[in-house]
Every structure is written in structure tokens, then in C-alpha cells.
Design a protein around this motif. Structure first.
Motif, short mmCIF file in Angstrom:
data_model
loop_
_atom_site.label_atom_id
_atom_site.label_comp_id
_atom_site.label_asym_id
_atom_site.label_seq_id
_atom_site.Cartn_x
_atom_site.Cartn_y
_atom_site.Cartn_z
N CYS A 366 0.85 -1.20 0.00
CA CYS A 366 0.00 0.00 0.00
C CYS A 366 0.88 1.25 0.00
O CYS A 366 0.92 2.02 0.98
N THR A 367 1.59 1.45 -1.09
CA THR A 367 2.56 2.55 -1.18
C THR A 367 1.90 3.93 -1.20
O THR A 367 2.55 4.94 -0.89
N GLY A 368 0.63 3.98 -1.58
CA GLY A 368 -0.06 5.27 -1.63
C GLY A 368 -0.79 5.61 -0.36
O GLY A 368 -1.45 6.66 -0.27
N LEU A 369 -0.67 4.76 0.64
CA LEU A 369 -1.40 4.96 1.89
C LEU A 369 -0.48 5.55 2.95
O LEU A 369 0.61 5.03 3.18
N PRO A 370 -0.89 6.62 3.62
CA PRO A 370 -0.03 7.20 4.67
C PRO A 370 0.10 6.24 5.85
O PRO A 370 -0.79 5.42 6.12
N ASP A 371 1.21 6.35 6.56
CA ASP A 371 1.46 5.47 7.71
C ASP A 371 0.37 5.60 8.78
O ASP A 371 0.11 4.64 9.52
N SER A 372 -0.26 6.75 8.86
CA SER A 372 -1.30 6.95 9.86
C SER A 372 -2.51 6.05 9.62
O SER A 372 -3.34 5.86 10.51
N LYS A 373 -2.63 5.52 8.40
CA LYS A 373 -3.75 4.64 8.07
C LYS A 373 -3.32 3.18 7.97
O LYS A 373 -4.07 2.34 7.45
N LYS A 374 -2.12 2.87 8.45
CA LYS A 374 -1.64 1.49 8.47
C LYS A 374 -1.47 1.03 9.92
O LYS A 374 -1.01 1.80 10.77
#
Length: 428
Positions: A366-374
């Protein structure tokens, strides 16, 4: 034709053993024999009872049997399963709690198509119902699906999930357990490009083989060891004349069950011998621990041959999801296009089916997802079953999943939030 003969031969063996068990039980139950008590006859009757039940369960879909849910009003509310969307290969089921205000959390529980019915997640369903408006994928037994319904492979499975997500809308939270985790990830990425407004709010992946090569297990070793030709010759048969799916190519449930049992044959043998002794002594009952487990374990379903073979080939051998090279309906799915859907992974340190490392690989994709949503969680001491249905799930994982849903759900009021332990739900 020889494949149909093999399928019918397995069913004949199963049917014969069921008949032998019933016959032994009936014979040992003659009233006249009670005049002269005989331990041998008692043992024969107990063997017959256990044998008949065992082989009859192999062709029966278990009932959900969801208990009534206690409400804030002090009343018990009946739970009803309703078909929300019907399809030839599976239905979207909705668990409706009669007389209860609908919870804010809308959850789609994605059940595996891996030899057992969706009822394998019954305890998971029961644990989520008090806090969620719950839906589940209820896959059909391939032996009952006419050939005219066409094929069903990993792409079709993914498109079914796409349809379910579209139907339920953007405030849905998807929880995928085991085998469907990579396909749920692909379905979300598919929507990210094709219909962004229909994406779910969050995606929780539990013990799924996102990257099977990240950590070896017996399952991954087997997938690499056999060729697709060998697999098709050894595992695939045509449904026999007894069922509506006559002629359909499947990986038979009875063949899968023989593989399951052979992996721990000593354990299963001891369990059945112990149950015969308990029946003899009058200690067994309809809902004892043995029957509760084996009624579900023995209830197996046929998988469409295309689904089984493409799962092995594309998910395990070629690792198309892990390489971000998965194609659905002629379109390459880019997991990097997921930018708004929060993604959480759950693994168990003692999971010998999907070892730690295989599931968390989703976060790197999920390269397009910010770390805050992982987010990720590894449950210490938990095996594969425990991370979605055992004590580890109930006491530790379930509260974390509900927290994760609340963190990414604008429709959930603050009163729904759970108290979460420190450092249990860390961003990747």
C-alpha cells in the motif's frame, strides 16, 4: 468419465460407512439384547452411533444456530440470517437482530472458500454481533451448482467482493479471514481505480497469504513442490450423478477432508476412540466438546476446480498479489492506488498455515497509503484458528479491531469507542 467414477466411489464409501454405523447401532439396540448385558454389544452400539454421526456430517451444511442477543432493554433479541444479495456461487448474508437499533459499525466479514462452509466463522460472528451490523460471504458448495452457471476462479471471487462492497457502500468495514485476504486487498484496489466512492472505510486482514514467500510453511512448500499438472491429476474430479452440479470439475470436499485428517491422524484417531468410550459409559451428549468440534470440522464442501487451481498458481506459485501484478477482468490491479482505506493486518506467532510475515506484507504494497492509516498486530502464542475464533481473538484481537474501525469511521459516535491497551495498535 473416470473422474466422475472416482467422485462417486468416494461418495459410495462415505454412504456405506454411514449405513454400517446406523446398522450397528440398530442391531445393538434390540430390546432382547438388554436381557443379557454384553460389553461387546455396548461397544458395537457406541461405535455405530459415533460412525453414523461422523459420516453423515460430511454432506450436511451446518446451521448457523446464532443464539439470541441480550439487549439493553433486558430482552433477548432473535438473530435472523437474511440473503442480502444472491448469486450462483455465493450469497451475501445479513445477520438481522430483531427489535434492535442498528449499530453504527457496518462490517463485511469475508469467509474463506477453503473446504469448509462460512459457518466455520460462527464464533467470530457471535463475538461481533453485539457491536456491529454484520454481513458475511456465504459461499455455496460447488457440487450443487449446475455447469450452466459457468466458471468461478480467483478473479470471479474478487469481483463478487467488489459487488458486495459496492452494495454496502463506503461506510463499510471489511474483515477478511485467511485465504480471501489477498483477494479482498485486490478488490479494494480495483475499486480505488474503478469506483473510488464505493471503497470501504477500513480493511482488516487476518492471517492471510498476501506474500506466501515471506515465511515458509507446509502449505507454501507443498505449493512450490507440486506442478500444476500433478495437482490437476491428483486433486480434480467431476461431480457425480447424485448432485445438481453433475459434470462440474471440483476439488472434492471428501478429498480435502482426507488431507486434513492425514496431517494429524493420531490426534483424530484418539479423539474418536475416546468418544466411543464416552458413549459407552453414558458420558457423551449431543452438544459435548467432541461433537461441537467435529460437526463443523467434518462438514466439507467442494471447491470449483478453477478457483482451487488459480489460487495455487497465481497466489502461491506466481505470487501475483505480492508482486503487485494481479489482473482482474483483463485489468491490472495496482494496490498502490489505495490511498484512503485504512489497512490493518493481524498475525499469530504460532500460525503454521499463514506464518508471521505473510500478511503484514500488505502494508508494504500500500505505497499510496499514509502510515497513519496502516496498523499491524502480532498476537503472541496464537495459532491460525486462534487469531479469528479463539481466546486470543475474544480477549485481545477483537477489541483492537473494533478500535481500528472506530478510528476510521466518521459515523461511529464516541460512545462506541473501546479502551485499548498501549502499544497494541501501532502504525506500520
Amino acid at each position: 468419465m473416470r473422474y466422475m467414477a472416482s467422485y462417486d466411489m468416494m461418495e459410495t464409501v462415505r454412504n456405506t460407512n454411514q449405513w454400517l454405523g446406523a446398522s450397528a447401532l440398530a442391531m445393538a439396540s434390540y430390546p432382547a439384547f438388554s436381557m443379557f448385558p454384553n460389553p461387546a454389544l455396548q461397544w458395537m452400539g457406541a461405535w455405530g452411533e459415533v460412525t453414523e454421526r461422523t459420516f453423515s456430517r460430511m454432506v450436511v451444511k451446518p446451521a448457523w444456530n446464532i443464539p439470541a442477543l441480550p439487549g439493553k432493554d433486558g430482552l433477548d433479541h432473535t438473530v435472523v440470517e437474511e440473503v442480502e444479495l444472491a448469486g450462483p456461487f455465493g450469497d451475501l448474508l445479513h445477520f438481522t437482530v430483531q427489535g434492535r437499533e442498528t449499530p453504527k459499525r457496518k462490517v463485511l466479514l469475508v469467509a474463506p472458500m477453503s473446504g469448509h462452509y462460512a459457518t466455520l466463522l460462527r464464533s467470530t460472528v457471535i463475538s461481533l454481533l453485539p457491536d456491529c451490523d454484520l454481513y458475511i460471504t456465504d459461499w455455496h458448495n460447488a457440487r450443487d451448482i449446475p455447469v450452466s452457471a459457468g466458471k468461478f476462479d480467483v478473479e470471479d471471487y474478487t469481483l463478487y467482493l467488489v459487488d458486495y462492497m459496492r452494495h454496502l457502500g463506503p461506510n463499510t468495514h471489511v474483515i477478511a479471514v485467511c485465504q480471501p485476504a489477498p483477494l479482498a486487498l485486490a478488490a479494494t484496489a480495483y475499486l480505488a481505480e474503478e469506483d473510488p466512492e464505493a471503497q470501504p472505510s477500513s480493511l482488516t486482514l487476518i492471517g492471510g497469504p498476501i506474500d506466501p514467500n515471506a515465511a515458509a510453511t507446509e502449505v507454501t512448500d507443498f505449493g512450490h513442490r507440486v506442478t500444476m499438472g500433478q495437482l490437476e491429476r491428483m486433486m480434480i474430479q467431476r461431480v457425480g450423478f447424485k448432485y445438481n452440479g453433475v459434470g462440474r470439475k471440483v476439488y472434492p470436499g471428501l478429498l480435502q477432508l482426507s488431507s486434513f485428517i492425514s496431517m494429524n491422524i493420531d490426534t483424530h484417531r484418539d479423539a474418536f476412540m475416546g468418544q466411543i468410550q464416552r458413549v459407552m459409559s453414558g458420558e457423551a451428549h449431543e452438544h459435548d466438546k467432541h461433537n461441537k468440534f467435529y460437526d463443523e470440522y467434518l462438514a466439507v464442501m467442494d471447491m470449483p476446480a478453477e478457483f482451487y487451481l488459480t489460487t495455487v498458481d497465481r497466489i502461491f506459485k506466481k505470487a501475483e498479489i505480492a508482486a503487485n501484478e494481479f489482473v482482474v477482468a483483463g485489468k491490472k490491479v495496482d494496490i498502490g492506488k489505495i490511498t484512503t482505506v485504512a489497512v490493518k493486518t493481524v498475525e499469530g506467532t504460532k500460525d503454521d498455515i499463514t506464518a508471521p510475515g505473510q500478511c503484514i506484507a500488505a502494508l508494504d504494497l500500500c505505497t499510496g497509503l499514509p502510515d497513519s492509516k496502516k496498523a499491524s498486530h502480532v498476537e503472541e502464542g496464537a495459532g491460525h484458528y486462534g487469531i479469528f475464533a479463539g481466546k486470543s481473538w475474544r480477549n485481545n484481537i477483537r477489541p483492537l479491531v473494533l478500535d481500528f474501525i472506530d478510528d476510521n469511521e466518521s459515523a461511529t459516535p464516541p460512545g462506541y469507542r473501546q479502551k485499548k491497551p498501549a502499544n497494541k495498535n501501532t502504525a506500520a
